[in-house]
Design an enzyme around this catalytic site. Structure first.
Site, PDB file in Angstrom:
ATOM      1  CB  SER A 106      -0.965  -0.039   1.188  1.00  9.68           C
ATOM      2  OG  SER A 106      -1.965   0.936   1.076  1.00  9.68           O
ATOM      3  CG  ASP A 291      -6.333  -2.914  -3.994  1.00  6.34           C
ATOM      4  OD1 ASP A 291      -7.056  -2.003  -3.537  1.00  6.34           O
ATOM      5  OD2 ASP A 291      -5.090  -2.891  -3.877  1.00  6.34           O
ATOM      6  CG  HIS A 312      -5.383  -2.628  -0.309  1.00  9.68           C
ATOM      7  ND1 HIS A 312      -4.524  -2.168  -1.280  1.00  9.68           N
ATOM      8  CD2 HIS A 312      -4.996  -2.016   0.840  1.00  9.68           C
ATOM      9  CE1 HIS A 312      -3.663  -1.313  -0.749  1.00  9.68           C
ATOM     10  NE2 HIS A 312      -3.921  -1.210   0.539  1.00  9.68           N
ATOM     11  CG  ASP A 314      -8.027 -11.157   0.575  1.00 10.47           C
ATOM     12  OD1 ASP A 314      -8.421 -11.356   1.733  1.00 10.47           O
ATOM     13  OD2 ASP A 314      -8.760 -11.221  -0.423  1.00 10.47           O
TER      14      ASP A 314
END
Length: 343
Positions: A106, A291, A312, A314
Site C-alpha cells: 500500500s 483492489d 487489498h 488479503d
C-alpha cells in the site's frame, strides 16, 4: 542392499528438504514496509496479531532473514520515508549487510521508493504489493465527505478532529504496537500522527507530484491521465533497474467479487466496494478496476509479476489469515526470485 537404498533415499529427501527450506534465503535481508495505519505486532490484550499475518513466519521458515518496520501510521510519504531510512540504517548496522530488499504494501510503496531514490547504494530491490503508486480516489472523496459535514479546510472543527485522531493513533494505535518478532530490532517510537498529512499524501494529484520527483520504476503511461485511474490496462514499466535498484510489483484484482467462498469478510467487502464503486468515482463501462482501496493501475512498478485474485487486505494475510491460501506463497516465491537474481 535395502539398507543402502534406504540410506540413499533418506539422503536425497534430506537434501531436498534443505534446498526447499532455503528457497527464501536472499543475499540481503528482507525489510517489510507496511502501509497507512500499519504496525508490526499489535497487542490486543488476550492475544497479539501481526500486520503481515503469517507472511513473515512463512518467509523465515523458508530461510529468509526478515525485519518488520513500524512507520508512522498517519503521515506524509516523505516523513515515512525518512523514518524508513532510520530503520534501514539500523538494520544494516545490526546485520552487517551492505543492502536490504524492501517489500512494501500500500502506502509503504511510496516510502520505499523514496528510500531507494535517496540511498540507492543501500537498497538492492523494492517490491510493492498492491502498491499505492498512483494514490487512491478515497482521499479526495473523504475530503469531500468531511466538508459536506461542515468541517471545512482550516476550520477550528478540522483542527479539533486532527487533534482527536492524532491522539488515538499516537498514543492508542502506536502504543498498541507490541514488540515484534525481529530479534534485537524494533522500530523506534514515531512522531505525532496526522490524518491531514495522510489525506494529502495519498491524494492522486499529490502522489503525481511525488512521482515526478521519484519516478524510478514507474510505467511511462500514467493511468490517472489516460482514464482517471478507472482501469488498470496500462503498459508495464521498462525501468526495472534504476541506479542499481531492481524494482518489482505484485498486483491485486478487483475486490467487487468473492475471493474465497468461505471467507466471512467477503460479504462486507462486497457491500462496501459496491457502494464505493458508485460513490467514490463514476463507473467506467461498469468495470472500475481496483483492489478495494487502491486503483489497480497504480500497482504496476518495475518488473510486474502479475495480478492475483485477492483484495487489498488479503495481500497482507488479513483478516487474521482468513484469506486465499496462496497469499503467503506469493512472498516466498518473490524471495526466491530475489535470491535467484543474486539479491
Amino acid at each position: 542392499m535395502k539398507t543402502l537404498t534406504a540410506a540413499v533415499v533418506a539422503c536425497l529427501l534430506a537434501l531436498s528438504f534443505t534446498a526447499q527450506a532455503g528457497n527464501s534465503s536472499t543475499r540481503y535481508p528482507i525489510v517489510m514496509v507496511g502501509g497507512a495505519t500499519s504496525f508490526d505486532t499489535f497487542d490486543l490484550g488476550l492475544f497479539e496479531i501481526d500486520y503481515w499475518y503469517g507472511i513473515t513466519n512463512a518467509l523465515r521458515r523458508d530461510g529468509a532473514d526478515v525485519y518488520v518496520t513500524n512507520l508512522s501510521g498517519l503521515q506524509s510519504n516523505e516523513v515515512r520515508g525518512d523514518e524508513l531510512i532510520t530503520d534501514v540504517q539500523a538494520i544494516l548496522t545490526l546485520t552487517g549487510a551492505e543492502k536490504v530488499n524492501l517489500i512494501a504494501h500500500s502506502q509503504g510503496a511510496l516510502a520505499s521508493r523514496y528510500v531507494a531514490a535517496v540511498m540507492p547504494g543501500q537498497v538492492a530491490s523494492v517490491t510493492t504489493v498492491a502498491g499505492m503508486n498512483r494514490g487512491t480516489h478515497i482521499s479526495p472523496w473523504s475530503r469531500q465527505v468531511v466538508e459536506d459535514l461542515g468541517v471545512t479546510s482550516g476550520s477550528a472543527a478540522e483542527q479539533l478532529l486532527e487533534i482527536f485522531i492524532g491522539l488515538i493513533f499516537t498514543f492508542g494505535w502506536e502504543g498498541g504496537s507490541a514488540s515484534g518478532t525481529d530479534g534485537d530490532y524494533n522500530s523506534p517510537t514515531r512522531q505525532w500522527q496526522s490524518f491531514l498529512a495522510l489525506e494529502a499524501a495519498t491524494n492522486p494529484a499529490n502522489v503525481e507530484v511525488f512521482n515526478q520527483q521519484y519516478p524510478a520504476g514507474l510505467p511511462s503511461q500514467n493511468c490517472m491521465e489516460i482514464n482517471g485511474g478507472l482501469r488498470g490496462d496500462v503498459a508495464e514499466s521498462d525501468n526495472t533497474v534504476v541506479n542499481g535498484v531492481r524494482y518489482y510489483s505484485i498486483g491485486a484484482r478487483s475486490n467487487a467479487d468473492f475471493t474465497t467462498f468461505w471467507e466471512i469478510f467477503d460479504p462486507v467487502y462486497w457491500a462496501i466496494t459496491g457502494v464505493l464503486d458508485n460513490v467514490v468515482v463514476p463507473r467506467f463501462d461498469n468495470q472500475y478496476q481496483w483492489d478495494g482501496l487502491v486503483p489497480q493501475c497504480g500497482h504496476k512498478l518495475g518488473d510486474f509479476v502479475g495480478n492475483y485474485y485477492m483484495s487489498h487486505f488479503d495481500a497482507i494475510g488479513h483478516f487474521a489469515g482468513i484469506t486465499p491460501s496462496f497469499v503467503r506463497s506469493l512472498y516466498t516465491t518473490q524471495a526466491n526470485r530475489l535470491k535467484n537474481a543474486g539479491l
